[in-house]
Design an enzyme around this catalytic site. Sequence first.
Site, PDB file in Angstrom:
ATOM      1  N   ARG A 174      -8.576  36.880 -10.967  1.00 17.90           N
ATOM      2  CA  ARG A 174      -7.294  37.485 -11.333  1.00 17.90           C
ATOM      3  C   ARG A 174      -7.504  38.743 -12.172  1.00 17.90           C
ATOM      4  NH1 ARG A 174      -4.882  32.358 -12.171  1.00 17.90           N
ATOM      5  NH2 ARG A 174      -5.993  30.855 -10.913  1.00 17.90           N
ATOM      6  N   ASP A 217      -0.757  30.807  -8.402  1.00 22.62           N
ATOM      7  CA  ASP A 217      -0.288  30.012  -9.544  1.00 22.62           C
ATOM      8  C   ASP A 217       1.218  29.811  -9.551  1.00 22.62           C
ATOM      9  OD1 ASP A 217      -2.765  29.503 -10.449  1.00 22.62           O
ATOM     10  OD2 ASP A 217      -2.741  30.865 -12.126  1.00 22.62           O
ATOM     11  N   GLY A 225      -6.677  18.111 -18.793  1.00 27.27           N
ATOM     12  CA  GLY A 225      -6.972  18.774 -17.530  1.00 27.27           C
ATOM     13  C   GLY A 225      -6.232  18.215 -16.345  1.00 27.27           C
ATOM     14  N   ASP A 280      -2.882  36.905 -15.937  1.00 30.23           N
ATOM     15  CA  ASP A 280      -3.711  35.818 -15.437  1.00 30.23           C
ATOM     16  C   ASP A 280      -3.143  35.206 -14.166  1.00 30.23           C
ATOM     17  OD1 ASP A 280      -6.161  34.469 -15.909  1.00 30.23           O
ATOM     18  OD2 ASP A 280      -5.046  32.661 -16.431  1.00 30.23           O
TER      19      ASP A 280
END
Length: 532
Positions: free
Chosen positions: A116, A208, A52, A198
Amino acid sequence: MEQLCKHNRLKRNTNMLFFFSYLGEVINDKNERWEIQLKGAGLTPYSRSADGRKVLRSTLREFMCSEAMHFLGIPTTRAGSCVVSDSKVVRDIFYDGNPKMERCAVVLRIAQSFIRFGSFEIFRPVDPDYGNKGPSFGRNDILIKMLDYVSDTFYSNIISDDAHEKYEKVFQEIVLRTAKLVAEWQSVGWVHGVLNTDNMSILGLTIDYGPFGFLDRYDPDHIFNGSDTAGRYTYRNQVDICEWNCIKLAEALSPVLDLVKLKDFVKKNFKQEFERVYLEKMKKKFGLVNSKPSDSDLFKKFFDTMYETGADFTNTFRKLSLLEFLPNKTDMNTSELVNVIVSECASIDDMRSFFKPKMPKETLDKLFAAAEENPGILEYFGLNEVFLKNQLKFIEKYEKLKNKTVEEKKQIDTELWSNWLNEYVNRIQEDYDPKSQDIDAKMTDRNKKMNSNNPRFILRNHIIQEAIEKADNNDFTEAKMLLKILENAFSEKSVDAILANFDPEAVRQKSESKFYENPPLPTKCVRLTCSS
């Protein structure tokens, strides 16, 4: 750890460790809702590759580009801070089996929502081609709750007693916002790099930031994402991909809405809205007052000339504002502008280097022939049809350039730009009468309008790379200087004036070399992937 934030404050925190991403929402004094989240903070239930974490390289790129887009006036998520850690993780940057240790970092992201297109694909019905479906297909109760939340929270201006009619209108607004967004991207030569569903915001925001890039030398087929071997997400393809993603969103909503109606709206309105916004933006960038049917052809010829001469996207647009009437009020300084633009076009060596084919034509012919008999053969060799077609195009271009001298290249460039600028001058004179008494004031206003739509500074990949390398050694000055430059994207001030609060010697070097304005040398081009 050092924290770099948009107000250029530095803070120290020796024990920062996060294991969560979503921090919550706040409502500001303007009654605007803002969601706050951390990216790269550590393990979450959805962490990929188990850690992560996000590395400094990708974190600083996201921080800088989200702020750059904001100051360009393009809808985007924002970055509040970037926290750099001393801890490291292993990343295989180019997915080539050569992993390395990289420093970790965390970016604080801010947006009204991070929902999204892909958020709705968990409800996607069975795909007729592949037979798969979303994991929550059939849970229309949850889908309706999500639609209600999006409608009531972010599109509260859309009111209808019929819930399904309201959902349809929200979908239509999402489609139109997406079309407007990609028109803004195209107008500044920005390429997202990974336009899957996404990475598409239901609010029409740029979201993103991964293997993105602003075009330097104009090439609509340039691939920024090293993983995108087929060129799916190039500048040329972005508009079609965004439209395709809207169709995918329609399919995800089809369990509760009429798919035929949704698709029909996309097909009838997406490209139309894109063209409307894009042409209006181009009109401003070219300093035109009125719109004419012939303008599209003029714009296309401009892009073709940039490609043929190896001109820089951003700098060439910016230079157009230098065109002005001479004292006789009849002619314009066309020859002078031609010399300026040609002097900044790519050299013959750079052009030959770029267009040098990766394999001989005989090999390409054999591969094409083999692919006709067995389409899977290209994938076996790690190739695809797009790559082969580009190689054929490169061979043709390379043959034309192979024996050209520096002077011959300059003559060709001069002729191409002279021809286009003559057409451009004729078009300008259709909007501006040089004999009018207030022509000087109108041309001054035109210049200001153009320079407020054609940025002087963009986030070039080789520039952010230098900031990353310095930050990796705990020197954040380069990053802070760059952020200040990006905050002044359209400024006509000198670099020295913009960076007045930084070390004078460092600023002088950047200013004299035009570091923030010049495109990179071929040796300074940066390879990018989705690796974070």
